[in-house]
Design an enzyme around this catalytic site. Structure first.
Site, PDB file in Angstrom:
ATOM      1  N   LYS A 123       9.943   0.391   3.470  1.00 28.73           N
ATOM      2  CA  LYS A 123       9.343   1.719   3.379  1.00 28.73           C
ATOM      3  C   LYS A 123      10.279   2.640   2.617  1.00 28.73           C
ATOM      4  O   LYS A 123      11.470   2.709   2.923  1.00 28.73           O
ATOM      5  CB  LYS A 123       9.106   2.311   4.780  1.00 28.73           C
ATOM      6  CG  LYS A 123       7.791   1.935   5.415  1.00 28.73           C
ATOM      7  CD  LYS A 123       7.555   2.776   6.668  1.00 28.73           C
ATOM      8  CE  LYS A 123       6.276   2.359   7.356  1.00 28.73           C
ATOM      9  NZ  LYS A 123       5.998   3.215   8.545  1.00 28.73           N
ATOM     10  N   GLY A 134       0.832  -1.199   0.000  1.00 24.56           N
ATOM     11  CA  GLY A 134       0.000   0.000   0.000  1.00 24.56           C
ATOM     12  C   GLY A 134       0.864   1.244   0.000  1.00 24.56           C
ATOM     13  O   GLY A 134       2.090   1.172   0.075  1.00 24.56           O
ATOM     14  N   LYS A 144       4.709   7.854   1.827  1.00 19.72           N
ATOM     15  CA  LYS A 144       5.552   6.675   1.622  1.00 19.72           C
ATOM     16  C   LYS A 144       4.805   5.557   0.914  1.00 19.72           C
ATOM     17  O   LYS A 144       3.576   5.523   0.889  1.00 19.72           O
ATOM     18  CB  LYS A 144       6.050   6.164   2.983  1.00 19.72           C
ATOM     19  CG  LYS A 144       6.987   7.122   3.699  1.00 19.72           C
ATOM     20  CD  LYS A 144       7.167   6.744   5.162  1.00 19.72           C
ATOM     21  CE  LYS A 144       5.866   6.899   5.923  1.00 19.72           C
ATOM     22  NZ  LYS A 144       6.004   6.717   7.363  1.00 19.72           N
ATOM     23  N   VAL A 154       4.837   1.243   0.878  1.00 19.60           N
ATOM     24  CA  VAL A 154       5.252   0.106   1.696  1.00 19.60           C
ATOM     25  C   VAL A 154       5.126  -1.164   0.870  1.00 19.60           C
ATOM     26  O   VAL A 154       4.091  -1.402   0.229  1.00 19.60           O
ATOM     27  CB  VAL A 154       4.398  -0.011   2.978  1.00 19.60           C
ATOM     28  CG1 VAL A 154       4.898  -1.175   3.838  1.00 19.60           C
ATOM     29  CG2 VAL A 154       4.433   1.287   3.768  1.00 19.60           C
ATOM     30  N   ASP A 202      -0.870  11.903  13.703  1.00 20.01           N
ATOM     31  CA  ASP A 202      -1.807  11.260  12.769  1.00 20.01           C
ATOM     32  C   ASP A 202      -2.275   9.949  13.401  1.00 20.01           C
ATOM     33  O   ASP A 202      -1.920   8.862  12.958  1.00 20.01           O
ATOM     34  CB  ASP A 202      -1.139  11.023  11.418  1.00 20.01           C
ATOM     35  CG  ASP A 202      -2.128  10.543  10.363  1.00 20.01           C
ATOM     36  OD1 ASP A 202      -3.347  10.675  10.590  1.00 20.01           O
ATOM     37  OD2 ASP A 202      -1.688  10.027   9.320  1.00 20.01           O
TER      38      ASP A 202
END
Length: 462
Positions: free
Chosen positions: A129, A108, A113, A115, A241
């Site tokens: 990452k 995803g 970033k 991954v 976040d």
């Protein structure tokens, strides 16, 4: 820009379902970056400082972008200085291991970033990452400044910050850093790759269907993590976040996997009015300390986010009735921020003690006397009636403290006629009991006991 968009779309199609070598994946990422560069024109250098290396010469970048880069470089240096007193966990993997990785597939991508999953040459798998060159952060930066190279460099500082945090923070609730690669020899647009412990995404809908004991474990693990973050070696850390998507499950354990938006700084203030903690539905006053910091604001923000994203959904549903008042107290106190993280952890530990010890079962009628015990036998396991939330999709399999509690559960279910305490144990050490609607074939087992409900009229088993 059309060429850039087309290239990015092609990369996206290739990513979905792709299983590539690490080199091929990096080549795809580079393709998107080069397409963006072609669509936007030059943007100056894109190098990122390696640990211990001198700063690169100032690139010819727009003033606004230069200022953002300066701030992120300053924040990274400050973080490294704060972490300098402790021992860093650098991990054992490096660029050589990355170059030999195979079976890479993208899991995803997010704002900054991408991954991927990769198989290591020596066995095992890791999460990779790296900066998402076609991600929203880079694209929005390019729209503002027209400098793709500088924008990728800006995004890379966030990944470097995350690596620095993961090197210093060690807790079971934080994903483990296995290594990193600062590669200056290959494509200049791809410089940093972090190699992390591999987990599976946290699926809240699936969690809601799991037994209460497993959901309580998730919440307890989260509280223990927030306690650590409030008292970390780097000071109080806030997850800016804070969303379920920032967490993964590793071997049944909750771990935060995204730390690039974490902050070790508490909000500066001149008076209490500068410290109001605002959420969509609530606001909380926070005191401005004598040193000009909003006192405890990081801890409070983490705790309320845990309440609204985790506790409200996972704690109350299908909890043992005797524990519900204690859970309601936790929900009310964290929802109003009357509890800090220390009090919250103590409250969770109290519930865990009551649950593991069976003290919550006091003052209940004794019902096991209504069952015949057949020692030295166990039942043939197979599909039977189902209950919710069960540890099995095929039958009613529940966590119990003792045969006495299992008898009470069997009495409360119309289908139940017999049960057995299995050898399986949950994370708390409690056994699982299997409930059945009839007495099926019995198998000799010296360590087992089958409990069969007596007939109400004759006292004989059904």
């Amino acid at each position: 820009m059309a060429a850039a968009a087309a290239a990015a779309a092609a990369v996206g199609r290739a990513w979905r379902g792709a299983r590539l070598s690490a080199a091929a994946l990096l080549a795809l990422l580079a393709l998107a970056l080069l397409a963006l560069t072609a669509g936007r024109g030059g943007g100056g250098g894109s190098g990122v400082e390696q640990p211990g290396s001198p700063p690169p010469p100032p690139p010819l970048l727009p003033p606004g972008l230069r200022e953002e880069l300066r701030q992120r470089r300053r924040d990274l240096r400050r973080l490294k200085a704060a972490a300098g007193g402790g021992e860093a966990a650098t991990g054992g993997l490096g660029c050589g291991d990355l170059s030999l990785a195979t079976g890479v597939s993208v899991l995803g991508w997010g704002f900054t970033k991408v991954v991927a999953r990769a198989a290591l040459a020596g066995g095992g798998a890791v999460a990779l990452k790296s900066v998402h060159g076609a991600g929203r952060e880079v694209r929005q930066c390019v729209q503002r400044y027209g400098a793709p190279g500088g924008c990728r460099r800006l995004a890379t500082y966030k990944l470097l910050k995350e690596v620095t945090l993961l090197q210093r923070l060690r807790h079971p609730g934080i994903v483990q850093l296995h290594g990193q690669c600062y590669d200056n020899s290959g494509d200049p647009e791809i410089r940093v790759t972090a190699m992390l412990e591999l987990g599976s995404p946290l699926e809240m809908i699936q969690l809601l269907q799991t037994p209460w004991e497993e959901r309580f474990k998730i919440c307890l693990s989260l509280v223990e993590l927030l306690f650590y973050l409030a008292h970390s070696p780097l000071g109080s850390i806030v997850l800016l976040d804070f969303q379920p998507r920032q967490f993964v499950m590793v071997d049944g354990n909750l771990k935060v996997t995204d730390m690039d938006d974490a902050s070790t700084e508490e909000l500066s203030c001149k008076e209490d009015n500068d410290c109001t903690l605002d959420f969509p539905t609530k606001s909380f006053p926070v005191n401005c300390s004598a040193v000009g910091k909003c006192e405890g604001i990081n801890e409070k923000k983490n705790l309320f986010n845990a309440y609204r994203y985790f506790f409200t959904y996972l704690l109350p549903h299908s909890a043992p009735s005797a524990l519900r008042p204690f859970l309601s107290d936790i929900l009310n106190a964290t929802g109003d921020l009357r509890y800090g993280i220390n009090e919250t952890l103590k409250a969770f530990e109290k519930v865990l003690h009551l649950y593991k010890s069976g003290l919550y079962l006091q003052k209940r009628p004794l019902l096991l006397k209504d069952y015949i015990s057949l020692k030295g036998f166990r039942m043939v396991e197979g599909e039977d009636y189902k209950c919710w939330p069960s540890y099995s999709h095929l039958r009613c399999l529940l966590s119990v403290h003792s045969a006495e509690e299992a008898a009470a559960i069997c009495n409360s279910q119309l289908q139940c006629q017999s049960f057995i305490i299995t050898q399986q144990r949950t994370w708390t050490g409690r056994p699982l009991a299997s409930f059945q609607s009839s007495l099926t074939d019995l198998i000799p087992d010296a360590n087992a006991v089958v409990y069969v409900k007596r007939s109400p009229s004759s006292g004989e088993r059904l």
